[in-house]
Design a protein around this motif. Structure first.
Motif, PDB file in Angstrom:
ATOM      1  N   ASP A  99       0.510  -1.393  -0.207  1.00 13.19           N
ATOM      2  CA  ASP A  99       0.118   0.026  -0.056  1.00 13.19           C
ATOM      3  C   ASP A  99       0.958   1.215   0.136  1.00 13.19           C
ATOM      4  O   ASP A  99       0.381   2.213  -0.603  1.00 13.19           O
ATOM      5  N   SER A 100       1.992   1.219   0.852  1.00 10.58           N
ATOM      6  CA  SER A 100       2.869   2.388   0.737  1.00 10.58           C
ATOM      7  C   SER A 100       4.153   2.378  -0.045  1.00 10.58           C
ATOM      8  O   SER A 100       4.790   3.021   0.029  1.00 10.58           O
ATOM      9  N   THR A 101       4.185   1.441  -1.026  1.00 12.04           N
ATOM     10  CA  THR A 101       5.272   1.365  -2.105  1.00 12.04           C
ATOM     11  C   THR A 101       6.442   1.238  -1.244  1.00 12.04           C
ATOM     12  O   THR A 101       7.486   1.655  -1.580  1.00 12.04           O
ATOM     13  N   ASP A 102       6.418   0.207  -0.147  1.00 11.84           N
ATOM     14  CA  ASP A 102       7.541  -0.001   0.617  1.00 11.84           C
ATOM     15  C   ASP A 102       8.419   1.496   1.103  1.00 11.84           C
ATOM     16  O   ASP A 102       9.780   1.524   1.152  1.00 11.84           O
ATOM     17  N   LEU A 103       7.590   2.390   1.729  1.00  9.45           N
ATOM     18  CA  LEU A 103       8.303   3.616   1.986  1.00  9.45           C
ATOM     19  C   LEU A 103       8.572   3.544   3.503  1.00  9.45           C
ATOM     20  O   LEU A 103       8.091   2.578   4.357  1.00  9.45           O
ATOM     21  N   SER A 113      10.933  -2.872  -8.059  1.00  9.93           N
ATOM     22  CA  SER A 113      12.206  -3.600  -7.750  1.00  9.93           C
ATOM     23  C   SER A 113      12.931  -2.582  -7.201  1.00  9.93           C
ATOM     24  O   SER A 113      14.181  -2.822  -6.299  1.00  9.93           O
ATOM     25  N   HIS A 114      12.907  -1.251  -7.533  1.00  4.97           N
ATOM     26  CA  HIS A 114      13.844  -0.196  -7.361  1.00  4.97           C
ATOM     27  C   HIS A 114      13.235   0.335  -5.889  1.00  4.97           C
ATOM     28  O   HIS A 114      13.788   1.645  -5.645  1.00  4.97           O
ATOM     29  N   ALA A 115      12.191   0.071  -5.314  1.00  7.91           N
ATOM     30  CA  ALA A 115      11.445   0.838  -4.206  1.00  7.91           C
ATOM     31  C   ALA A 115      12.251   1.207  -3.084  1.00  7.91           C
ATOM     32  O   ALA A 115      12.392   2.092  -2.690  1.00  7.91           O
ATOM     33  N   PRO A 116      13.489   0.379  -2.620  1.00  2.34           N
ATOM     34  CA  PRO A 116      14.463   0.455  -1.573  1.00  2.34           C
ATOM     35  C   PRO A 116      15.154   1.722  -1.761  1.00  2.34           C
ATOM     36  O   PRO A 116      15.430   2.723  -0.756  1.00  2.34           O
ATOM     37  N   LYS A 117      15.355   2.088  -2.971  1.00  2.00           N
ATOM     38  CA  LYS A 117      16.219   3.419  -3.400  1.00  2.00           C
ATOM     39  C   LYS A 117      15.466   4.434  -3.044  1.00  2.00           C
ATOM     40  O   LYS A 117      16.026   5.758  -2.771  1.00  2.00           O
ATOM     41  N   ASP A 155       6.003  10.768  -0.413  1.00  2.00           N
ATOM     42  CA  ASP A 155       5.132  10.683  -1.577  1.00  2.00           C
ATOM     43  C   ASP A 155       5.824  11.203  -2.875  1.00  2.00           C
ATOM     44  O   ASP A 155       5.214  11.186  -3.815  1.00  2.00           O
ATOM     45  N   ALA A 156       7.122  11.754  -2.592  1.00  2.00           N
ATOM     46  CA  ALA A 156       7.876  12.199  -3.767  1.00  2.00           C
ATOM     47  C   ALA A 156       8.417  11.298  -4.510  1.00  2.00           C
ATOM     48  O   ALA A 156       8.917  11.320  -5.813  1.00  2.00           O
ATOM     49  N   SER A 157       8.500   9.906  -3.989  1.00  2.00           N
ATOM     50  CA  SER A 157       8.918   8.833  -4.643  1.00  2.00           C
ATOM     51  C   SER A 157       8.250   8.613  -6.150  1.00  2.00           C
ATOM     52  O   SER A 157       6.895   8.869  -6.138  1.00  2.00           O
ATOM     53  N   PRO A 158       9.119   8.142  -7.218  1.00  2.00           N
ATOM     54  CA  PRO A 158       8.343   7.980  -8.549  1.00  2.00           C
ATOM     55  C   PRO A 158       7.418   6.968  -8.383  1.00  2.00           C
ATOM     56  O   PRO A 158       6.657   6.779  -9.414  1.00  2.00           O
ATOM     57  N   LEU A 159       7.630   6.155  -7.369  1.00  2.00           N
ATOM     58  CA  LEU A 159       6.479   4.705  -7.521  1.00  2.00           C
ATOM     59  C   LEU A 159       5.354   5.014  -6.618  1.00  2.00           C
ATOM     60  O   LEU A 159       4.166   4.270  -6.966  1.00  2.00           O
ATOM     61  N   PHE A 160       5.339   6.325  -5.982  1.00  2.00           N
ATOM     62  CA  PHE A 160       4.055   6.653  -5.195  1.00  2.00           C
ATOM     63  C   PHE A 160       3.061   7.332  -6.064  1.00  2.00           C
ATOM     64  O   PHE A 160       3.389   8.107  -7.030  1.00  2.00           O
TER      65      PHE A 160
END
Length: 297
Positions: free
Chosen positions: A58-62, A278-282, A288-293
């Motif tokens: 749900d949180s894209t592993d944040l 697969s890049h989530a840990p990065k 929420d600034a993560s490109p995966l969010f």
């Protein structure tokens, strides 16, 4: 029966007892509530793992740990502040209810227990639509359109209250029910929207604290705009409330456009740079600034 005991009025005893209950429960809750599913002993290992994995998805592993920078991520994010004022635009009409409903019921000619009974239908209607709107908002994974719809209904209700001439309490009473069907469902949806669009546990917590804590100052505003000398029509109060709801509508539209634009930018970035989960840990500490969010519209 407690009126006069310990030199306190009966109403003061009500606040004292309710406040003491809250304090006692809070003291126990501090020790007995679990911080996170990983520490919840009432869950089996399999259940614990399942819940944690769902939260990660749900949180894209944040990030879930505490760091002061996450606090400042929320405080410096203008989108969090926009949600504060959307919520304030909704809360002021909510607080206003308890200020003018007694006047309308008195105009209907009812007293005592009957008057108390007649104060409940608007709240019952609001409760029903709160549950209904919440269910469909979750099913459709949409927040903004529901806030817009509910705020529009609330504006219609307060417009009825504003425009109804003196001597037509039944029409005014209907206006309160309509207003309740719009204002109360908005509360839960806006809070879900504010929390869901703040990435990471700490930023989400701070964003919700900002939204609830600051926006609740709207209650102070309500007590000043509904003046006794303006009864029974309360044109200044109703007019101000309509203005607050229009503010919520404008900011909600701005939020929907902003979140939609940011989602499109992130999708383009992910395609261009080949970013996947697969890049989530990065991006774990980017909130929420993560490109995966992805923001909820």
């Amino acid at each position: 029966k407690l009126d006069g005991k310990a030199n306190l009025h009966g109403w003061a005893w009500i606040f004292l007892i309710e406040g003491l209950i809250t304090v006692v429960v809070a003291a126990f809750a501090f020790w007995y509530m679990y911080d996170y599913p990983s520490t919840a002993t009432f869950l089996t290992p399999d259940e614990r793992e399942f819940v944690i994995e769902r939260l990660k998805h749900d949180s894209t592993d944040l990030a879930t740990h505490y760091d002061r920078k996450f606090v400042f991520q929320a405080l410096k994010d203008w989108k969090c502040w926009m949600m504060v004022f959307v919520y304030m635009g909704i809360l002021i009409p909510v607080y206003a209810f308890s200020l003018f409903i007694p006047t309308i019921i008195n105009e209907l000619g009812y007293k005592a227990s009957t008057a108390q009974l007649l104060s409940t239908p608007p709240y019952i209607a609001g409760c029903f639509f709160t549950v209904l709107v919440g269910i469909y908002s979750d099913k459709l994974k949409l927040r903004g359109p529901f806030v817009l719809g509910c705020a529009t209904v609330a504006i219609a209700g307060y417009s009825v209250l504003y425009a109804t001439p003196q001597g037509h309490p039944g029409v005014s009473y209907a206006g309160t029910v309509i207003a309740a069907c719009g204002t109360f469902p908005s509360i839960a949806v806006v809070l879900a929207w504010a929390g869901g669009n703040a990435g990471g546990d700490v930023k989400r917590g701070v964003a919700l604290a900002m939204t609830i804590g600051i926006a609740n100052l709207g209650g102070v505003c309500s007590s000043f705009i509904y003046r006794t000398k303006d009864a029974p029509r309360f044109h200044i109060g109703h007019g101000t409330v309509i203005g607050c709801l229009l503010l919520a509508v404008v900011l909600t539209c701005a939020a929907m456009v902003t979140y939609s634009r940011l989602n499109k930018q992130k999708e383009v970035q992910c395609r261009r740079e080949g970013i996947d989960h697969s890049h989530a840990p990065k991006f774990r500490e980017m909130a929420d600034a993560s490109p995966l969010f992805r923001y909820t519209i």
